[in-house]
Design a protein around this motif. Structure first.
Motif, PDB file in Angstrom:
ATOM      1  N   ASP A 137     -20.342 -45.427  98.115  1.00  0.00           N
ATOM      2  CA  ASP A 137     -21.563 -46.084  97.651  1.00  0.00           C
ATOM      3  C   ASP A 137     -22.771 -45.164  97.802  1.00  0.00           C
ATOM      4  O   ASP A 137     -23.774 -45.494  98.422  1.00  0.00           O
ATOM      5  N   ARG A 138     -22.651 -43.989  97.198  1.00  0.00           N
ATOM      6  CA  ARG A 138     -23.652 -42.929  97.314  1.00  0.00           C
ATOM      7  C   ARG A 138     -24.875 -43.239  96.457  1.00  0.00           C
ATOM      8  O   ARG A 138     -24.754 -43.662  95.316  1.00  0.00           O
ATOM      9  N   ALA A 139     -26.034 -42.974  97.021  1.00  0.00           N
ATOM     10  CA  ALA A 139     -27.292 -43.343  96.378  1.00  0.00           C
ATOM     11  C   ALA A 139     -27.691 -42.440  95.222  1.00  0.00           C
ATOM     12  O   ALA A 139     -28.396 -42.878  94.330  1.00  0.00           O
ATOM     13  N   PHE A 140     -27.259 -41.201  95.207  1.00  0.00           N
ATOM     14  CA  PHE A 140     -27.736 -40.254  94.198  1.00  0.00           C
ATOM     15  C   PHE A 140     -26.596 -39.765  93.304  1.00  0.00           C
ATOM     16  O   PHE A 140     -26.434 -38.575  93.086  1.00  0.00           O
ATOM     17  N   ALA A 141     -25.817 -40.682  92.764  1.00  0.00           N
ATOM     18  CA  ALA A 141     -24.615 -40.330  92.000  1.00  0.00           C
ATOM     19  C   ALA A 141     -24.916 -39.490  90.766  1.00  0.00           C
ATOM     20  O   ALA A 141     -24.135 -38.621  90.409  1.00  0.00           O
ATOM     21  N   ASN A 142     -26.030 -39.704  90.108  1.00  0.00           N
ATOM     22  CA  ASN A 142     -26.295 -38.986  88.858  1.00  0.00           C
ATOM     23  C   ASN A 142     -26.953 -37.622  89.075  1.00  0.00           C
ATOM     24  O   ASN A 142     -27.308 -36.950  88.117  1.00  0.00           O
TER      25      ASN A 142
ATOM     26  N   VAL B 279     -33.582 -46.904  95.420  1.00  0.00           N
ATOM     27  CA  VAL B 279     -34.372 -45.693  95.623  1.00  0.00           C
ATOM     28  C   VAL B 279     -35.506 -45.716  94.616  1.00  0.00           C
ATOM     29  O   VAL B 279     -35.260 -45.924  93.414  1.00  0.00           O
ATOM     30  N   ASP B 280     -36.731 -45.512  95.083  1.00  0.00           N
ATOM     31  CA  ASP B 280     -37.880 -45.518  94.175  1.00  0.00           C
ATOM     32  C   ASP B 280     -37.637 -44.574  93.000  1.00  0.00           C
ATOM     33  O   ASP B 280     -37.190 -43.430  93.194  1.00  0.00           O
ATOM     34  N   GLY B 281     -37.919 -45.058  91.779  1.00  0.00           N
ATOM     35  CA  GLY B 281     -37.785 -44.247  90.580  1.00  0.00           C
ATOM     36  C   GLY B 281     -36.382 -44.171  90.015  1.00  0.00           C
ATOM     37  O   GLY B 281     -36.153 -43.488  89.015  1.00  0.00           O
ATOM     38  N   ARG B 282     -35.426 -44.850  90.653  1.00  0.00           N
ATOM     39  CA  ARG B 282     -34.038 -44.828  90.179  1.00  0.00           C
ATOM     40  C   ARG B 282     -33.566 -46.251  89.899  1.00  0.00           C
ATOM     41  O   ARG B 282     -34.117 -47.214  90.422  1.00  0.00           O
ATOM     42  N   THR B 283     -32.516 -46.363  89.126  1.00  0.00           N
ATOM     43  CA  THR B 283     -31.930 -47.664  88.848  1.00  0.00           C
ATOM     44  C   THR B 283     -31.302 -48.216  90.127  1.00  0.00           C
ATOM     45  O   THR B 283     -30.534 -47.514  90.790  1.00  0.00           O
ATOM     46  N   PRO B 284     -31.615 -49.445  90.509  1.00  0.00           N
ATOM     47  CA  PRO B 284     -30.997 -50.039  91.705  1.00  0.00           C
ATOM     48  C   PRO B 284     -29.475 -50.101  91.551  1.00  0.00           C
ATOM     49  O   PRO B 284     -28.953 -50.277  90.443  1.00  0.00           O
TER      50      PRO B 284
ATOM     51  N   TYR C 179     -38.444 -38.910  99.597  1.00  0.00           N
ATOM     52  CA  TYR C 179     -38.066 -40.098  98.839  1.00  0.00           C
ATOM     53  C   TYR C 179     -38.239 -41.335  99.721  1.00  0.00           C
ATOM     54  O   TYR C 179     -38.243 -41.254 100.939  1.00  0.00           O
ATOM     55  N   HIS C 180     -38.395 -42.465  99.036  1.00  0.00           N
ATOM     56  CA  HIS C 180     -38.463 -43.768  99.705  1.00  0.00           C
ATOM     57  C   HIS C 180     -37.345 -44.628  99.130  1.00  0.00           C
ATOM     58  O   HIS C 180     -37.100 -44.617  97.916  1.00  0.00           O
ATOM     59  N   ALA C 181     -36.652 -45.357 100.003  1.00  0.00           N
ATOM     60  CA  ALA C 181     -35.558 -46.214  99.545  1.00  0.00           C
ATOM     61  C   ALA C 181     -35.373 -47.387 100.502  1.00  0.00           C
ATOM     62  O   ALA C 181     -35.771 -47.324 101.666  1.00  0.00           O
ATOM     63  N   VAL C 182     -34.763 -48.421  99.977  1.00  0.00           N
ATOM     64  CA  VAL C 182     -34.341 -49.562 100.787  1.00  0.00           C
ATOM     65  C   VAL C 182     -32.831 -49.698 100.594  1.00  0.00           C
ATOM     66  O   VAL C 182     -32.347 -49.819  99.468  1.00  0.00           O
ATOM     67  N   PHE C 183     -32.111 -49.628 101.714  1.00  0.00           N
ATOM     68  CA  PHE C 183     -30.656 -49.739 101.718  1.00  0.00           C
ATOM     69  C   PHE C 183     -30.292 -51.020 102.450  1.00  0.00           C
ATOM     70  O   PHE C 183     -30.801 -51.270 103.540  1.00  0.00           O
ATOM     71  N   SER C 184     -29.408 -51.823 101.856  1.00  0.00           N
ATOM     72  CA  SER C 184     -29.030 -53.100 102.469  1.00  0.00           C
ATOM     73  C   SER C 184     -27.524 -53.279 102.458  1.00  0.00           C
ATOM     74  O   SER C 184     -26.840 -52.841 101.531  1.00  0.00           O
ATOM     75  N   ALA C 185     -27.037 -53.923 103.509  1.00  0.00           N
ATOM     76  CA  ALA C 185     -25.629 -54.319 103.602  1.00  0.00           C
ATOM     77  C   ALA C 185     -25.611 -55.819 103.889  1.00  0.00           C
ATOM     78  O   ALA C 185     -26.282 -56.282 104.814  1.00  0.00           O
ATOM     79  N   VAL C 186     -24.849 -56.557 103.093  1.00  0.00           N
ATOM     80  CA  VAL C 186     -24.750 -58.007 103.255  1.00  0.00           C
ATOM     81  C   VAL C 186     -23.281 -58.352 103.457  1.00  0.00           C
ATOM     82  O   VAL C 186     -22.442 -58.068 102.596  1.00  0.00           O
ATOM     83  N   GLU C 187     -22.986 -58.948 104.602  1.00  0.00           N
ATOM     84  CA  GLU C 187     -21.620 -59.370 104.926  1.00  0.00           C
ATOM     85  C   GLU C 187     -21.690 -60.824 105.370  1.00  0.00           C
ATOM     86  O   GLU C 187     -22.045 -61.127 106.506  1.00  0.00           O
TER      87      GLU C 187
END
Length: 138
Positions: free
Chosen positions: A80-85, A61-66, A94-102
């Motif tokens: 695996d929530r994006a905004f835990a803090n 998420v832009d502006g947050r720790t990956p 907001y702008h974000a890139v979410f990826s799943a690798v299997e």
């Protein structure tokens, strides 16, 4: 582009569900779903074959720790929530890139989300490896 209704339904607004092509994982982007202002991004394992370590999740998420997770597993609810803090709530826009690798299967969801408390949300989506996209409005 997707529009998620911001109010109404039994639980409030709605959410956008983005699934991987093999339907093993799904990203949920909420819009006033549980209460006005609800703005979450999290993953679900949608197949019994998904156990901890089989799918790697990346939330950037832009502006947050990956974030990187390898704990996604079936029957564990939203993970695996994006905004835990920030009590799992993002801020619009907001702008974000979410990826799943299997293994060799990669899904990448590049989103820009606009919305407001009680109003509809607009999601601009650029995807690679998208199985399906559904707007859910209970």
């Amino acid at each position: 582009m997707f529009t998620i209704p911001g109010s109404g339904g039994s639980a409030g607004g709605g959410y956008l569900q983005l699934t991987t092509p093999n339907n093993h994982a799904a990203l949920f982007l909420t819009c006033n779903y549980g209460f006005p202002g609800d703005n979450e991004a999290f993953w679900f394992a949608t197949a019994p074959s998904v156990t901890a370590g089989t799918v790697k999740i990346f939330n950037v998420v832009d502006g947050r720790t990956p974030q990187m997770f390898a704990d996604l597993q079936y029957n564990s609810g939203g993970q695996d929530r994006a905004f835990a803090n920030t009590s799992f709530q993002g801020t619009w826009p907001y702008h974000a890139v979410f990826s799943a690798v299997e293994g060799a299967n990669v899904s990448r969801f590049d989103v820009t989300v606009f919305g407001s408390a009680g109003g509809p949300c607009t999601v601009l989506l650029y995807s690679f490896g998208l199985g399906s996209a559904s707007v859910i409005h209970p």
